[in-house]
Scaffold this motif. Structure first.
Motif, short mmCIF file in Angstrom:
data_model
loop_
_atom_site.label_atom_id
_atom_site.label_comp_id
_atom_site.label_asym_id
_atom_site.label_seq_id
_atom_site.Cartn_x
_atom_site.Cartn_y
_atom_site.Cartn_z
N PRO A 184 -26.47 8.46 56.72
CA PRO A 184 -27.91 7.50 55.71
C PRO A 184 -29.69 7.86 55.59
CG PRO A 184 -26.54 6.18 56.43
CD PRO A 184 -26.50 7.35 57.10
N GLY A 185 -29.83 8.29 54.23
CA GLY A 185 -31.61 8.21 54.15
C GLY A 185 -31.25 6.89 53.65
N PRO A 186 -32.69 5.82 53.67
CA PRO A 186 -32.63 4.47 53.10
C PRO A 186 -31.81 4.11 51.91
CG PRO A 186 -35.07 6.13 52.15
CD PRO A 186 -33.86 7.05 52.74
N PRO A 208 -36.14 10.68 47.40
CA PRO A 208 -35.26 11.46 46.68
C PRO A 208 -35.48 11.29 45.70
CG PRO A 208 -34.59 9.52 47.27
CD PRO A 208 -35.47 9.17 47.21
N PRO A 209 -34.93 13.20 44.95
CA PRO A 209 -35.49 13.98 43.53
C PRO A 209 -33.74 12.63 42.97
CG PRO A 209 -33.65 15.30 45.41
CD PRO A 209 -34.28 13.51 45.53
N LEU A 210 -33.19 11.53 43.58
CA LEU A 210 -32.09 10.65 41.80
C LEU A 210 -33.12 9.27 42.15
CD1 LEU A 210 -28.66 10.99 43.68
CD2 LEU A 210 -29.81 12.42 41.35
N GLU A 211 -34.30 8.60 42.80
CA GLU A 211 -35.62 8.15 42.66
C GLU A 211 -34.94 6.51 42.75
OE1 GLU A 211 -36.73 9.60 39.20
OE2 GLU A 211 -39.01 9.89 40.32
N ARG A 212 -34.00 6.10 43.77
CA ARG A 212 -34.02 5.03 44.45
C ARG A 212 -33.52 5.23 45.76
NH1 ARG A 212 -28.29 4.72 45.35
NH2 ARG A 212 -26.56 6.08 43.53
N LEU A 213 -33.48 3.93 45.99
CA LEU A 213 -32.91 3.56 47.47
C LEU A 213 -31.28 3.77 47.04
CD1 LEU A 213 -34.86 0.45 48.66
CD2 LEU A 213 -35.23 2.04 49.05
N GLY A 214 -31.02 3.99 48.20
CA GLY A 214 -29.29 3.80 48.67
C GLY A 214 -28.37 2.57 48.05
N GLN A 215 -27.91 2.21 48.02
CA GLN A 215 -26.83 0.85 48.43
C GLN A 215 -26.04 1.25 49.39
OE1 GLN A 215 -28.13 -1.60 46.86
NE2 GLN A 215 -29.95 -0.93 46.02
N ALA A 220 -20.63 3.86 52.58
CA ALA A 220 -18.94 3.26 52.21
C ALA A 220 -18.00 4.22 51.46
CB ALA A 220 -19.34 1.46 51.98
N SER A 221 -18.06 4.72 50.48
CA SER A 221 -17.42 5.51 49.74
C SER A 221 -17.21 6.91 50.24
CB SER A 221 -17.97 5.72 47.86
OG SER A 221 -19.53 5.37 48.15
N VAL A 222 -18.52 7.96 51.15
CA VAL A 222 -18.57 8.00 51.97
C VAL A 222 -18.18 8.14 52.54
CG1 VAL A 222 -19.44 10.17 53.54
CG2 VAL A 222 -20.60 8.81 51.62
N VAL A 223 -17.41 6.86 53.74
CA VAL A 223 -16.62 7.14 54.71
C VAL A 223 -15.17 6.98 54.15
CG1 VAL A 223 -15.44 5.18 56.53
CG2 VAL A 223 -18.47 5.62 56.07
N SER A 224 -15.23 5.84 53.02
CA SER A 224 -13.44 5.45 52.38
C SER A 224 -13.22 7.66 51.85
CB SER A 224 -13.86 5.50 51.12
OG SER A 224 -14.50 3.95 51.20
N ILE A 238 -21.42 16.87 59.85
CA ILE A 238 -22.52 15.51 59.69
C ILE A 238 -22.74 15.54 58.52
CG2 ILE A 238 -24.75 14.70 60.66
CD1 ILE A 238 -23.01 15.11 62.99
N LEU A 239 -22.45 14.49 57.65
CA LEU A 239 -22.70 14.62 56.13
C LEU A 239 -24.33 13.57 55.91
CD1 LEU A 239 -19.78 13.78 54.04
CD2 LEU A 239 -22.25 13.61 52.95
N ARG A 240 -24.43 14.15 55.67
CA ARG A 240 -26.28 13.22 54.70
C ARG A 240 -25.65 12.61 53.35
NH1 ARG A 240 -30.55 17.34 56.88
NH2 ARG A 240 -30.18 16.56 58.86
N ALA A 241 -25.85 11.41 53.47
CA ALA A 241 -25.75 10.74 51.72
C ALA A 241 -26.89 10.39 51.45
CB ALA A 241 -24.60 10.18 51.73
N ASN A 242 -27.93 10.59 51.10
CA ASN A 242 -29.74 9.89 50.68
C ASN A 242 -29.62 10.94 49.30
OD1 ASN A 242 -30.22 12.94 50.90
ND2 ASN A 242 -30.95 12.40 52.95
N GLY A 243 -28.94 10.66 48.28
CA GLY A 243 -29.96 10.92 47.53
C GLY A 243 -30.76 12.20 46.70
#
Ligand code: NAP
Length: 246
Positions: A184-186, A208-215, A220-224, A238-243
């Motif tokens: 994850p990112g932040p 990040p270009p999506l301009e927010r913090l991760g929730q 959890a949806s990536v883990v699911s 290795i799957l980066r999830a960070n916007g």
């Protein structure tokens, strides 16, 4: 030993933060969930009550992932109460931001004990105790790609987890068990927010270009996905999830 009707998942560090949301999502996917924690007993118990009230199977197990004896007991109690393990999510982790030169021996040891040895302990146990066809999801961090000042020891502890992931996926040849990591990112949890000013938090949120913090739900949806049949062909990644941060 109970008769096993549902698939069983262990989520380490599931008393709060990202791990608690993973536990909720896996329960909703039909897994019986072992909620591991180190010290937040009341949060872990409250989550068990919440999941049971919603009709799910859940237990809380106190175990310090840094202790191999505790990890053996975590698998023992899970097997006894829920059945043999199908999914292991190595989410437990700590972050202390501090320049390398200021790190004490104790802080270095603690970071590697929880983030790196903790993952090693559960992987070693999983090798002999998980059902064939299972899924393992480890936790790295997008900081491995950013190399931010202050994060050297944390990044090093997570880079080792990425190596475990890639090699262990190969060592489990023949078992039909996938081993992947989420990085994850932040994410807006205590681990990230603690000790940061509002200005620092906003700086990270704008990166990040999506301009927010991760929730926690974003992760959890990536883990699911990774534990679902849809991810059957994803292994050793290795799957980066960070916007889009890095
Ligand atoms: P968090 O909110 O601080 O929660 C950490 C969880 O880990 C808690 O449930 C805690 O339980 C547990 N834990 C800590 N030490 C443990 C130990 N020795 N044994 C067992 N459980 C232990 O952290 P988070 O943000 O959800 O982070 C979850 C994972 O994501 C970590 O691996 C972290 O490195 C990674 N990550 C987070 C971010 C982020 O920005 N938040 C970014 C990248 C990666 P107790 O309270 O009982 O100790």
């Amino acid at each position: 030993m109970t008769t096993q009707t549902r698939k069983v998942a262990i989520v380490t560090g599931a008393s709060r933060g990202i791990g608690a949301v993973i536990a909720r999502q896996l329960a909703a996917q039909g897994f019986a969930v072992a909620i591991n924690y180190a010290s937040s007993a009341s949060e872990a118990s409250a989550l068990v009550v919440e999941l049971r009230q919603a009709g799910h199977q859940a237990i809380a197990v106190r175990a310090d992932v840094a202790s191999s004896a505790d990890v053996t007991r975590l698998f023992d109690e899970t097997e006894q109460q829920l059945g043999k393990v199908d999914v292991l999510v190595n989410n437990a982790g700590i972050l202390k931001v501090m320049p390398l030169a200021q790190h004490s021996d104790e802080l270095y040891e603690q970071t590697f004990a929880i983030n790196t040895r903790g993952t090693f302990n559960t992987l070693r146990e999983a090798a002999t105790r998980m059902n064939d066809g299972g899924r393992i999801v480890n936790f790295s961090s997008s900081t491995v790609g950013l190399n931010l000042p202050g994060y050297a020891v944390y990044i090093a502890s997570k880079a080792a987890v990425e190596s475990f992931t890639q090699v262990f996926a190969k060592e489990l040849r023949g078992r039909q068990i996938t081993v992947n990591a989420v990085a994850p990112g932040p994410v807006a949890t205590e681990l990230f927010l603690y000790g940061k000013s509002e200005e620092q938090i906003q700086t990270f949120a704008k990166m990040p270009p999506l301009e927010r913090l991760g929730q926690p739900e974003d992760i959890a949806s990536v883990v699911s996905f990774l534990v679902s049949p849809a991810a059957a062909w994803v292994n050793g990644q290795i799957l980066r999830a960070n916007g889009g941060l890095v």
